[in-house]
Design an enzyme around this catalytic site. Structure first.
Site, PDB file in Angstrom:
ATOM      1  N   ASP A  88      33.539 -18.502   1.005  1.00  0.00           N
ATOM      2  CA  ASP A  88      32.708 -19.705   1.691  1.00  0.00           C
ATOM      3  C   ASP A  88      32.234 -19.497   3.068  1.00  0.00           C
ATOM      4  OD1 ASP A  88      31.783 -22.140   2.423  1.00  0.00           O
ATOM      5  OD2 ASP A  88      32.731 -23.024   0.874  1.00  0.00           O
ATOM      6  N   HIS A  96      29.263 -21.508  -0.654  1.00  0.00           N
ATOM      7  CA  HIS A  96      29.516 -22.838  -0.517  1.00  0.00           C
ATOM      8  C   HIS A  96      28.700 -23.701  -1.579  1.00  0.00           C
ATOM      9  CE1 HIS A  96      30.697 -26.143   1.920  1.00  0.00           C
ATOM     10  NE2 HIS A  96      29.468 -26.993   1.686  1.00  0.00           N
ATOM     11  N   SER A 141      31.875 -30.475  -0.605  1.00  0.00           N
ATOM     12  CA  SER A 141      31.917 -30.320   0.679  1.00  0.00           C
ATOM     13  C   SER A 141      32.427 -31.604   1.535  1.00  0.00           C
ATOM     14  CB  SER A 141      30.308 -29.965   1.198  1.00  0.00           C
ATOM     15  OG  SER A 141      30.450 -29.369   2.434  1.00  0.00           O
TER      16      SER A 141
END
Length: 325
Positions: free
Chosen positions: A270, A299, A143
């Site tokens: 996502d 995610h 991320s």
């Protein structure tokens, strides 16, 4: 490509695990990994702050440097899962914490942000100076940590130490403005609320250290990254406003400068990512980049297609890292 066990390179979760929100929250709710670092280190920064590092050392000649996501830390399950996979595949690991993320508030007024490549650079320099003299180093990120990793590689370009062989990153908000808009959608209120609760708590803790510098007026009414980044991230880190910060720190701007192989894995479903976080054009323009977009995965999820006891993302990362030698 099909392997001996009948599996393919593609992520293939069971039907009941194909919901993107279930993929996203499953590891946080149900995954536990008991793995303690072999050593910890506090790295002092040039501006009189510190970064806390976790070392996992097995005497290997290769090192993987891992960067966590927004409001994560070095021992989240997704980090430890990758640590465990890397150790099993002949890599030592250095997992580091962004400023304020190791359980102790950092000293300076600034926190960290999605383009905090200066701190990653310090960590990489420390890794390369280690007395074991690693022959090769790879970078990994999740991320926000993936975005920082790509920004760092793009900034370094030809100056990158030749021992750094490549990078693998997952669920990367390559377009920060688009990701902020996605998370502000009503469907993602659960995630946004959790992030804001954590960020508000840090602002209060920081305000106690710098009462004249960090205002608290209106902090409880903030509900989006746009509001938070306008009020805190941008002024504390030298950006004009949230839009300026998002533009200047989005990794898509730096992908043309990356000179080592880098794999970006962003699931198509996502919930954190907008269209700009699937950098097809940038990958087409740079042969060093590879983008994989599995239909499912949420995610930082990729749950339900375990390979040799590893999450698919860990298995995929190890396959890519082996291709660097």
């Amino acid at each position: 490509m099909t392997h001996k066990n009948g599996s393919t390179d593609q992520f293939q979760p069971p039907i009941w695990l194909r919901n993107p929100h279930l993929q996203t929250v499953w590891p946080t709710l149900f995954r536990r990994i008991d793995l303690a670092p072999d050593a910890t280190e506090r790295l002092q920064t040039p501006d009189d702050d510190f970064l806390d590092l976790d070392w996992y050392q097995r005497g290997n000649s290769r090192l993987l440097v891992l960067s966590h996501g927004l409001e994560g830390y070095s021992r989240r399950p997704y980090m430890l899962g990758m640590v465990r996979a890397a150790l099993a595949n002949g890599w030592d690991v250095l997992a580091w914490n962004f400023r304020s993320c190791s359980g102790e508030m950092n000293r300076q007024p600034c926190f960290y942000h999605s383009g905090s490549s200066d701190d990653l650079s310090l960590v990489v320099e420390r890794a390369l100076a280690w007395s074991l003299a690693y022959e090769s180093v790879a970078l990994g990120g999740f991320s926000m940590g993936g975005n920082v990793t790509l920004v760092y590689l793009g900034q370094q370009q030809a100056l990158l130490d030749p021992r750094i062989r490549g990078a693998v990153v997952f669920s990367v908000p390559c377009d920060l403005a688009g990701s902020a808009r996605e998370l502000a959608r009503p469907a993602n209120r659960f995630y946004m609320s959790r992030f804001m609760d954590e960020l508000r708590a840090k602002v209060r803790a920081k305000q106690a250290l710098y009462p004249d510098l960090i205002p608290l007026e209106g902090v409880d009414q903030m509900k989006t990254f746009a509001e938070y980044d306008d009020r805190y991230t941008a002024p504390l880190h030298g950006f004009r406003d949230a839009e300026d910060y998002w533009y200047r720190c989005s990794s898509t701007r730096f992908m043309g400068g990356i000179r080592v192989p880098a794999l970006i894995v962003n699931a198509a479903d996502d919930p954190f990512l907008g269209a700009g976080s699937y950098p097809y054009a940038e990958v087409m323009d740079n042969r060093q980049l590879k983008l994989e977009v599995p239909p499912h995965g949420g995610h930082v999820g990729f749950v339900g297609d375990e390979r040799n006891g590893q999450y698919w993302s860990e298995w995929r990362a190890m396959r890519f890292l082996e291709s660097l030698d």
